[in-house]
Scaffold this motif. Structure first.
Motif, short mmCIF file in Angstrom:
data_model
loop_
_atom_site.label_atom_id
_atom_site.label_comp_id
_atom_site.label_asym_id
_atom_site.label_seq_id
_atom_site.Cartn_x
_atom_site.Cartn_y
_atom_site.Cartn_z
N GLY A 77 0.83 -1.19 0.00
CA GLY A 77 0.00 0.00 0.00
C GLY A 77 0.87 1.25 0.00
N LEU A 78 0.34 2.33 -0.55
CA LEU A 78 1.10 3.57 -0.72
C LEU A 78 1.00 4.46 0.52
CD1 LEU A 78 -0.12 4.33 -4.35
CD2 LEU A 78 1.99 3.14 -3.67
N ILE A 79 2.04 5.28 0.72
CA ILE A 79 2.10 6.20 1.86
C ILE A 79 2.34 7.61 1.32
CG2 ILE A 79 3.26 6.76 4.03
CD1 ILE A 79 4.28 3.84 4.08
N ASP A 80 1.40 8.51 1.58
CA ASP A 80 1.57 9.92 1.23
C ASP A 80 2.02 10.65 2.50
OD1 ASP A 80 1.37 12.62 0.54
OD2 ASP A 80 -0.38 12.32 -0.73
N CYS A 81 3.23 11.16 2.48
CA CYS A 81 3.84 11.71 3.69
C CYS A 81 3.60 13.20 3.89
CB CYS A 81 5.34 11.44 3.69
SG CYS A 81 5.75 9.72 4.04
N VAL A 332 14.34 10.25 0.22
CA VAL A 332 13.25 11.09 -0.28
C VAL A 332 11.93 10.34 -0.15
CG1 VAL A 332 12.28 12.18 -2.35
CG2 VAL A 332 14.72 12.41 -1.84
N CYS A 333 10.92 11.03 0.37
CA CYS A 333 9.59 10.44 0.55
C CYS A 333 8.59 11.07 -0.43
CB CYS A 333 9.12 10.64 1.99
SG CYS A 333 10.19 9.85 3.21
N PHE A 334 7.43 10.47 -0.50
CA PHE A 334 6.37 10.90 -1.40
C PHE A 334 5.41 11.82 -0.67
CE2 PHE A 334 2.27 10.56 -3.47
CZ PHE A 334 2.53 10.38 -4.81
N GLY A 335 5.15 13.00 -1.23
CA GLY A 335 4.20 13.92 -0.62
C GLY A 335 3.47 14.70 -1.69
N SER A 365 9.92 5.88 -2.55
CA SER A 365 9.53 7.09 -1.82
C SER A 365 8.13 6.95 -1.23
CB SER A 365 9.60 8.32 -2.74
OG SER A 365 8.52 8.37 -3.66
N ALA A 366 7.27 6.17 -1.90
CA ALA A 366 5.88 6.02 -1.47
C ALA A 366 5.63 4.75 -0.67
CB ALA A 366 4.96 6.04 -2.69
N THR A 367 6.70 4.02 -0.35
CA THR A 367 6.54 2.77 0.41
C THR A 367 7.58 2.69 1.52
OG1 THR A 367 7.82 1.60 -1.31
CG2 THR A 367 5.40 1.49 -1.46
N VAL A 368 8.74 2.11 1.23
CA VAL A 368 9.72 1.83 2.28
C VAL A 368 10.27 3.11 2.91
CG1 VAL A 368 10.38 -0.46 1.48
CG2 VAL A 368 11.53 1.53 0.51
#
Length: 433
Positions: A77-81, A332-335, A365-368
Motif C-alpha cells: 500500500g502507498l504512503i503519502d507523507c 526522499v519520501c512521497f508527498g 519514496s511512497a513505500t519503504v
C-alpha cells in the motif's frame, strides 16, 4: 448479545483469511519482482509467503477467499507523507478557506479520506490540521480511510507561514492562537508549552514552519522563521516524547538551521543546493518534496497574485532539487500537499516525478522510505511476513511504468488495508463491508 456492538455499533467484523496464489510480488526494498508467490493473510497481517513452488493448504477457505493473481502484481500500500485533510474541497481558491469553520471541514474530511484510500494510499501523514478525533474515527471503523499519522496543528511564529492575517489586519494573536491549520507561538516558553500540548492532544510528530511559504500573505520564501532557541525547545520536547520534528523549509539557509538543531524531516525543499543535500544525507534527514501542489495551484488559479508569483519560483526548481537530493543520498519520501479542490490530483505526483526519477526511486519514496519516516518500517511499506496486510492488486508492473499508479481506475484493481478489501474494481475480489 455482544455488548461491544452496542457500545460501538460501527465496529468492523474480523478480517477474512485470504490467500493470493500465483502472485507477482513487487519488492520496493530490493527493487525486484518475486514470481509465482503464494501470500496468506490473516488477522490483518501477512502470515505466510511461499515462493518455492510448494503448496499452501487452502481447503479450509471458501473459494472466494482464494484469489488467483496470475498476470497481476501485488504491491505494498502507498504512503503519502504530506497531506492536509482539513483543507477540504468545496471552495474555489485559498482565500475562501479563511472563513471555513472546523465543523464544516470535519464533516467533509471523510470524503477526502475515502478518496485517498480508493487511490491506493493506505497510510497518510497529515502535516497540519487533522485532529485526533478523525484519526480515531478511522481506527475504530466509523469512517473508511487510510491510517493517519498526525501533527495536530503546525507551529508557526507570528507573521510566519502559518499566520493567515494580512498586513492590514491589526488584530493581535494571543499565545497559542489557532490560524487555519497552524498555531501561533513565539519565544522558547511558548514553544515548550504548545509542543507539549500538541503531543497531549494526540500528535504523532511535530511540524514547524521553519521558513517562508507560497500561500502565506506576509512572508517571503527566503525568510528564516523561528530562532535557534525556539527550534531547540520544540526538538527537545519531541525527543523527550520519543518522536520527531519536521520543518516546512524551502531554502538552504532554513533547511540547514533546522537540521543542525535536530529536526528530522524537511518538507518541500524546492531550493535545495548540493551542500545542503550532502548535509541532509550525512545526518539521515528525510526530504518530502510536494511538486503536484505547485502544478495544480498554477493550473487552477488557486492562489492570490502574490502567492502565484512565489509558486512560479519554486515550481521550476522543485524537480531539480529532488533529483539533486536523490543523487546525494538523501532519503526522499512521497508527498502531495494538495489543498481544497485539488485533492483529486494526488496520484499525479507519480507522473510529475517520473520526468526525473526512476520508477524504483519513486515507488520507494511512497513505500519503504515513507514507512521509515513514520517510524513503522517493521510494519508498513513491504510485502513481507509479519507486516500489516496493506496491499494493492495491480494490473501492471510499477517498476516498469510508475505512471500506472496515476491511472487508478485502470490499473489499481483492489486496495487492501489491514487485511480488509476496501476497494475493488475487479469482479474476482469482493469488498469487505
Amino acid at each position: 448479545m455482544d455488548i461491544s456492538r452496542g457500545i460501538k455499533p460501527w465496529k468492523l467484523n474480523d478480517q477474512r483469511n485470504l490467500v493470493f496464489v500465483n502472485a507477482t510480488i513487487v519488492d520496493p526494498s530490493k527493487g525486484k519482482l518475486i514470481w509465482n508467490a503464494t501470500v496468506r493473510i490473516s488477522g490483518g497481517k501477512i502470515i505466510q509467503i511461499v515462493t518455492d513452488n510448494s503448496t499452501t493448504a487452502t481447503d479450509d477457505l471458501p473459494g472466494e477467499n482464494v484469489i488467483d493473481l496470475s498476470g497481476k502484481y501485488l504491491c505494498p500500500g502507498l504512503i503519502d507523507c504530506h497531506v492536509h485533510i482539513a483543507v477540504v474541497p468545496g471552495e474555489a481558491d485559498l482565500r475562501s478557506y479563511k472563513h471555513m469553520t472546523e465543523r464544516v471541514s470535519l464533516l467533509r474530511q471523510p470524503y477526502v479520506l475515502k478518496s485517498m484510500l480508493d487511490r491506493g494510499f493506505t497510510s497518510i501523514r497529515d502535516c497540519g490540521g487533522a485532529s485526533l478525533a478523525i484519526k480515531e474515527a478511522v481506527e475504530d471503523g466509523v469512517i473508511p480511510g487510510p491510517r493517519l499519522f498526525i501533527a495536530g496543528y503546525a507551529l508557526s511564529q507570528t507573521g510566519g507561514h502559518g499566520d493567515l492575517r494580512g498586513s492590514h489586519n491589526t488584530q493581535l494573536c494571543c499565545s497559542g492562537s489557532i490560524s487555519g491549520i497552524s498555531r501561533i507561538v513565539d519565544g522558547p516558553a511558548e514553544c515548550y508549552r504548545y509542543t507539549r500540548d500538541e503531543l497531549r492532544q494526540g500528535a504523532d510528530f511535530i511540524k514547524i514552519m521553519g521558513g517562508g511559504g507560497v500561500a502565506s500573505p506576509t512572508d517571503s520564501i527566503e525568510h528564516v522563521q523561528f530562532s535557534d532557541e525556539e527550534i531547540r525547545a520544540i526538538v527537545t520536547v519531541a525527543r523527550n516524547a520519543g518522536t520527531y520534528v519536521t520543518s516546512h523549509s524551502y531554502t538552504p539557509r532554513a533547511i540547514q538551521q533546522a537540521i543542525k538543531l535536530g529536526v528530522r524531516g524537511i518538507e518541500h525543499g524546492n531550493l535545495l543546493d548540493l551542500e545542503t543535500a550532502k548535509m541532509m544525507a550525512e545526518m539521515d534527514v528525510f526530504l518530502t518534496p510536494t511538486l503536484i501542489t505547485h502544478v495544480m495551484s498554477k493550473q487552477m488559479n488557486f492562489l492570490s497574485a502574490d502567492g502565484a508569483a512565489k509558486n512560479e519560483e519554486v515550481l521550476e526548481k522543485g524537480l531539480k532539487a529532488m533529483k539533486l537530493a536523490i543523487d546525494a543520498g538523501v532519503t526522499v519520501c512521497f508527498g502531495t500537499d494538495l489543498l481544497g479542490p485539488m485533492h483529486f490530483a494526488q496520484s499525479k505526483e507519480f507522473s510529475v516525478r517520473s520526468s526525473v526519477l526512476t520508477p524504483l526511486q519513486i515507488l520507494r519514496s511512497a513505500t519503504v522510505n515513507g514507512a521509515r519516516l513514520v517510524m513503522q518500517e517493521d510494519k508498513l511499506g513491504q510485502v513481507q511476513e509479519g507486516f500489516v496486510a496493506d496491499l494493492l492488486i495491480l494490473k501492471g508492473n510499477p517498476l516498469e511504468d510508475i505512471t500506472i499508479l496515476d491511472r487508478v481506475e485502470e490499473h489499481i484493481l483492489a486496495v487492501i488495508k489491514d487485511g480488509r478489501v476496501t476497494t475493488s474494481r475487479w469482479d474476482k475480489v469482493k469488498v469487505d463491508l
